[in-house]
Motif scaffolding. Structure first.
Motif, PDB file in Angstrom:
ATOM      1  N   ALA B  14     -71.721  47.842-104.214  1.00 38.55           N
ATOM      2  CA  ALA B  14     -70.850  48.767-104.950  1.00 38.55           C
ATOM      3  C   ALA B  14     -71.146  50.191-104.494  1.00 38.55           C
ATOM      4  O   ALA B  14     -72.297  50.548-104.249  1.00 38.55           O
ATOM      5  N   GLU B  15     -70.073  50.984-104.339  1.00 37.46           N
ATOM      6  CA  GLU B  15     -70.242  52.390-103.964  1.00 37.46           C
ATOM      7  C   GLU B  15     -69.326  53.209-104.870  1.00 37.46           C
ATOM      8  O   GLU B  15     -68.110  52.998-104.855  1.00 37.46           O
ATOM      9  N   SER B  16     -69.901  54.104-105.646  1.00 37.97           N
ATOM     10  CA  SER B  16     -69.146  54.883-106.647  1.00 37.97           C
ATOM     11  C   SER B  16     -68.304  53.957-107.529  1.00 37.97           C
ATOM     12  O   SER B  16     -67.147  54.258-107.830  1.00 37.97           O
ATOM     13  N   MET B  20     -67.375  47.127-102.319  1.00 40.41           N
ATOM     14  CA  MET B  20     -67.318  47.340-100.871  1.00 40.41           C
ATOM     15  C   MET B  20     -68.055  46.203-100.169  1.00 40.41           C
ATOM     16  O   MET B  20     -68.807  45.452-100.794  1.00 40.41           O
ATOM     17  N   GLY B  21     -67.852  46.078 -98.860  1.00 38.84           N
ATOM     18  CA  GLY B  21     -68.572  45.074 -98.096  1.00 38.84           C
ATOM     19  C   GLY B  21     -68.857  45.570 -96.691  1.00 38.84           C
ATOM     20  O   GLY B  21     -68.164  46.457 -96.184  1.00 38.84           O
ATOM     21  N   ARG B  22     -69.916  45.012 -96.091  1.00 39.63           N
ATOM     22  CA  ARG B  22     -70.163  45.230 -94.664  1.00 39.63           C
ATOM     23  C   ARG B  22     -69.424  44.105 -93.947  1.00 39.63           C
ATOM     24  O   ARG B  22     -69.669  42.930 -94.196  1.00 39.63           O
ATOM     25  N   LEU B  34     -63.354  46.144-100.723  1.00 35.42           N
ATOM     26  CA  LEU B  34     -62.985  44.774-101.123  1.00 35.42           C
ATOM     27  C   LEU B  34     -62.290  44.744-102.482  1.00 35.42           C
ATOM     28  O   LEU B  34     -62.112  43.684-103.072  1.00 35.42           O
ATOM     29  N   ALA B  35     -61.884  45.917-102.982  1.00 38.07           N
ATOM     30  CA  ALA B  35     -61.342  46.004-104.343  1.00 38.07           C
ATOM     31  C   ALA B  35     -60.119  45.117-104.569  1.00 38.07           C
ATOM     32  O   ALA B  35     -59.861  44.683-105.682  1.00 38.07           O
ATOM     33  N   TYR B  36     -59.356  44.845-103.492  1.00 34.06           N
ATOM     34  CA  TYR B  36     -58.128  44.061-103.646  1.00 34.06           C
ATOM     35  C   TYR B  36     -58.349  42.556-103.501  1.00 34.06           C
ATOM     36  O   TYR B  36     -57.400  41.773-103.587  1.00 34.06           O
TER      37      TYR B  36
END
Lengths: 373, 96
Positions: B14-16, B20-22, B34-36
């Motif tokens: 998680a970022e802010s 998210m993902g690498r 990756l939010a969607y």
């Protein structure tokens, strides 16, 4: 130059192309809407594998190419302001505006930055609180989820020094406009697979039925594209006009609902002018009223600027499929990727740049005007 | 912008407050939103547009796509574009 014949696994591509040759009993004109597909078709010489009776018409699906001149001129005006950091996808930097391009403004000292993702702009805005960070938010349905999320997150994170200059365009209204245009030659469409990964394909059956035109949702690999063409020809020969999904590993009927929701919250439909084509009703997205405080057009009061296209550039005809790039007298002469007269020569997804990079400019002198390449 | 390369999700963070993902694109690793795709997991393949994962694809077809892209030279273009955003490269770096 790389042609398909140089690759080992071209045999499968040839087999599908030969199958198309067997099926096609009369001449057909098929449009691939997406610039990414144009790039793949030309780069891999797929059009040259097809029988002469099947002509590919390259559609207006290059976002850089159809972004109106006014938007570029507004971006240039905003970028020239000393307090602004203008962020853009790399392709936009060399697109000619009325007088300049973003690259020239950058060279003259403006802070213009290339970003990979619109989220990069939020990081830049956080790190530069005394600056105004403006994102040139262009593209089709594929970039809209990212651009909408950047605006939504900017509000959530309280970033008041971020705004977006939005010029989004949509595929289905463009298909509608092409089918309604006088002198239209398109008889079947390859629908852009990645646009459908976002929006689904539920919007297409009414279009196919209304215009009696087959629409095949197609991927981007050479074999995907050839299979999409094959399925379209099969339908045309059988007198069918249906929607087929030839890219099911990525595309579902409903698309990405989460993305559609955020797009629906942040954007609202608007009429949009397409460079070289004109205004298409309901063919774009702009920021919704709820997000108007992130609208760079309002924030910087960029006035309407009168624009003039290069009189030599015939990109309007290219984008409508009535002229092939190498049939333009300026192609490869006055107009090259390094010194483009119009946007179709700038973007790697533009038909002119695709032809140029694939060495098709060699055909310039050999092809009679109006001839099919 | 539309010719997306499939990538493999290597890790999720998680970022802010954003998921998210690498994501590994044939050796190039990028941070991707990756939010969607709430259901996507480490090891899954996804199609990414301008830093956002928009659809999950099965591994076998993703690997097949990567092989075909590599064999036909299409991967070079897209990877150049991925790298381009990172080091503020000029658009020439994005062209084929």
């Amino acid at each position: 130059m790389k042609h398909l014949s140089e690759y080992r696994d071209a045999s499968q591509a040839r087999a599908i192309a030969a199958e198309i040759g067997r099926i096609a009993r009369q001449p057909w004109a098929i449009m691939e809407v997406c610039g990414g597909q144009t790039h793949s078709i030309i780069r891999n010489g797929l059009d040259q594998l097809l029988p002469p009776s099947v002509e590919m018409i390259h559609g207006p699906g290059c976002p850089v190419c159809v972004t109106p001149l006014e938007v570029i001129d507004r971006a240039l005006a905003i970028a020239a302001r000393p307090e602004v950091i203008l962020c853009s996808f790399g392709d936009m930097l060399r697109v000619p505006g009325s007088r300049d391009n973003l690259f020239a403004v950058k060279a003259a000292g403006a802070d213009v930055r290339v970003v990979y993702s619109p989220l990069d702009c939020l990081t830049i805005a956080r790190h530069n609180p005394a600056k105004e960070v403006v994102f040139l938010a262009i593209g089709f349905e594929t970039t809209a989820p990212a651009n909408a999320m950047a605006v939504k997150l900017a509000r959530q994170q309280g970033l008041t020094n971020f705004s977006a200059l939005v010029s989004h365009v949509l595929v289905p209204p463009a298909i509608e406009a092409i089918m309604q245009a006088p002198g239209n030659r398109v008889q079947g469409f390859l629908a852009a697979g990645h646009v459908c990964s976002v929006m689904g394909w539920w919007q297409y059956p009414p279009l196919a039925a209304r215009h009696r035109v087959p629409i095949v949702i197609t991927g981007f690999e050479p074999l995907d594209l050839l299979d999409g063409i094959r399925r379209t020809v099969v339908q045309l020969e059988a007198g069918r006009a249906e929607v087929e999904n030839a890219y099911p590993r990525v595309v579902t009927e409903e698309g990405n609902r989460a993305a559609q929701e955020v797009i629906g919250e942040v954007f609202t439909k608007t009429d949009r002018t397409w460079r070289g084509i004109g205004t298409i009703p309901g063919s774009g997205w702009k920021l919704s009223n709820a997000y108007s405080d992130f609208d760079a057009e309002l924030k910087f009061a960029v006035a309407e600027i009168h624009t003039c296209e290069s009189p030599l550039c015939r990109s309007g005809e290219i984008l409508q499929g009535s002229l092939k790039p190498h049939q333009c007298p300026a192609f490869g002469r006055e107009c090259t990727p390094r010194h483009p007269l119009g946007a179709t020569m700038v973007s790697s997804e533009g038909a002119c740049a695709a032809y140029y990079h694939a060495g098709r400019f060699l055909a310039h002198a050999e092809t009679a005007p109006g001839a099919v390449p | 912008m539309c010719l997306a390369v499939p990538g493999r999700v290597e890790s999720i963070f998680a970022e802010s407050g954003v998921r998210m993902g690498r994501v590994n694109f044939g050796g190039v690793i990028k941070n991707v939103c990756l939010a969607y795709l709430e259901e996507i997991a480490v090891g899954d393949y996804t199609i990414v547009h301008v830093g956002f994962a928009l659809s999950r694809i099965d591994e076998a077809s993703a690997l097949q796509t990567l092989r075909t892209f590599a064999e036909l030279g299409l991967l070079e273009d897209e990877l150049a574009e991925l790298k381009g955003g990172e080091d503020d490269a000029l658009p020439e770096a994005c062209a084929p």
